[in-house]
Scaffold this active site. Structure first.
Site, PDB file in Angstrom:
ATOM      1  N   VAL A 102       8.723  29.122  25.641  1.00  0.00           N
ATOM      2  CA  VAL A 102       9.105  27.617  25.768  1.00  0.00           C
ATOM      3  C   VAL A 102       8.610  27.333  27.279  1.00  0.00           C
ATOM      4  O   VAL A 102       8.949  25.876  27.458  1.00  0.00           O
ATOM      5  CB  VAL A 102      10.339  27.441  25.361  1.00  0.00           C
ATOM      6  CG1 VAL A 102      10.510  27.430  23.872  1.00  0.00           C
ATOM      7  CG2 VAL A 102      11.318  28.087  26.053  1.00  0.00           C
ATOM      8  N   HIS A 118       8.473  28.025  19.135  1.00  0.00           N
ATOM      9  CA  HIS A 118       9.846  27.671  19.500  1.00  0.00           C
ATOM     10  C   HIS A 118       9.812  26.481  20.235  1.00  0.00           C
ATOM     11  O   HIS A 118      11.016  26.010  20.924  1.00  0.00           O
ATOM     12  CB  HIS A 118      10.407  28.784  20.102  1.00  0.00           C
ATOM     13  CG  HIS A 118      10.629  30.049  19.468  1.00  0.00           C
ATOM     14  ND1 HIS A 118      10.805  31.433  19.865  1.00  0.00           N
ATOM     15  CD2 HIS A 118      10.578  30.193  17.926  1.00  0.00           C
ATOM     16  CE1 HIS A 118      10.910  32.211  18.908  1.00  0.00           C
ATOM     17  NE2 HIS A 118      10.600  31.573  17.667  1.00  0.00           N
ATOM     18  N   SER A 187       8.724  41.793  21.421  1.00  0.00           N
ATOM     19  CA  SER A 187       9.399  42.915  20.429  1.00  0.00           C
ATOM     20  C   SER A 187       9.171  42.879  19.067  1.00  0.00           C
ATOM     21  O   SER A 187       9.493  43.743  18.463  1.00  0.00           O
ATOM     22  CB  SER A 187      10.880  42.734  20.915  1.00  0.00           C
ATOM     23  OG  SER A 187      11.501  41.652  20.539  1.00  0.00           O
ATOM     24  N   ILE A 229       1.416  43.915  31.191  1.00  0.00           N
ATOM     25  CA  ILE A 229       0.508  43.012  30.657  1.00  0.00           C
ATOM     26  C   ILE A 229      -0.628  42.414  31.722  1.00  0.00           C
ATOM     27  O   ILE A 229      -1.697  42.598  31.094  1.00  0.00           O
ATOM     28  CB  ILE A 229       1.144  41.625  29.911  1.00  0.00           C
ATOM     29  CG1 ILE A 229       2.157  42.331  28.689  1.00  0.00           C
ATOM     30  CG2 ILE A 229       0.013  40.809  29.491  1.00  0.00           C
ATOM     31  CD1 ILE A 229       2.982  41.307  28.121  1.00  0.00           C
TER      32      ILE A 229
END
Length: 245
Positions: A102, A118, A187, A229
């Site tokens: 968000v 979200h 996850s 990442i």
């Protein structure tokens, strides 16, 4: 062939590649997550701070918690991973970015038309007249709407609320039309968003997970790359540039 080379081939061959990002994408910018040992929910009750009930019963603490979170965003910024994804989107290497985050970092890096499952902390909404505000413009100095004096709330999904139907429907549509679905830093614990990669795979897409830790859907993935990442995407980007005419 190693996993990086294999994913480079998959990305190069895919007609439609969809990216799905979770908290791990933002923690690499330094932003704390929710559930880790030092996460945002440490020593706090989510239902008393980030729920629909909190707006009515505990508004001062509710708005105080989100004020702290929004001000916290100013301390961090989009990282190299966000920048690479935005570049890939501009070049047509990937198509859609779906995120559980968000913070607005994808857009800050230049990504377009991001599906925010979200919601976003970058905007506030009046509960009365529904007027939208930029969080930066109003949160520090005011807690109510300038037009109707209604309570302001961040445009995020709270406990007790459903995910926005339009965003969720579009996310499933993009997943099902993908040739390649890549999960970055999630996850895959939160439903129904965690079903997106399975819908993609059932529709014929290859399913890849890039994450530092194990996920509950590792057994379903066609390819898993463990690591940071930003580093993985930097490596992929370098290899893709070598293969692109």
């Amino acid at each position: 062939m190693n996993n990086i080379d294999l994913l480079v081939d998959w990305i190069s061959e895919a007609r439609i590649t969809t990216i799905f990002t979770g908290a791990g994408m933002s923690t690499e910018s330094g932003l704390p997550d929710f559930r880790s040992q030092n996460g945002l929910w440490k020593d706090k009750d989510p239902l008393s701070l980030a729920s629909t009930d909190a707006i009515n019963k505990n508004f001062k603490e509710f708005i105080g918690f989100y004020r702290e979170r929004i001000l916290q965003l100013n301390e961090y910024k989009a990282n190299i991973g966000h920048a690479i994804l935005a570049e890939w989107q501009t070049k047509g290497i990937i198509n859609t970015i779906i995120t559980q985050n968000v913070d607005g970092f994808h857009q800050q890096a230049g990504a377009k038309d991001v599906i925010e499952l979200h919601g976003t902390l970058t905007k506030m909404r009046c509960l009365g007249c529904r007027k939208n505000y930029s969080s930066k413009d109003v949160l520090i100095d005011q807690e109510t709407c300038a037009s109707c004096d209604g309570k302001l709330r961040p445009c995020v999904v709270l406990f007790g609320e459903q995910l926005p139907k339009m965003a969720l429907d579009r996310a499933f549509l993009e997943a099902m039309r993908s040739d390649l679905f890549i999960v970055l830093g999630s996850s895959l614990e939160v439903s129904p968003a965690n079903m997106l990669p399975l819908h993609a795979k059932e529709s014929g897409a290859k399913f890849c997970i890039i994450n530092r830790d194990e996920t509950r859907m590792d057994k379903e993935a066609d390819l898993i790359i463990r690591g940071n990442i930003g580093e993985v995407l930097t490596n992929l980007n370098s290899q893709l540039k070598k293969t692109t005419p």
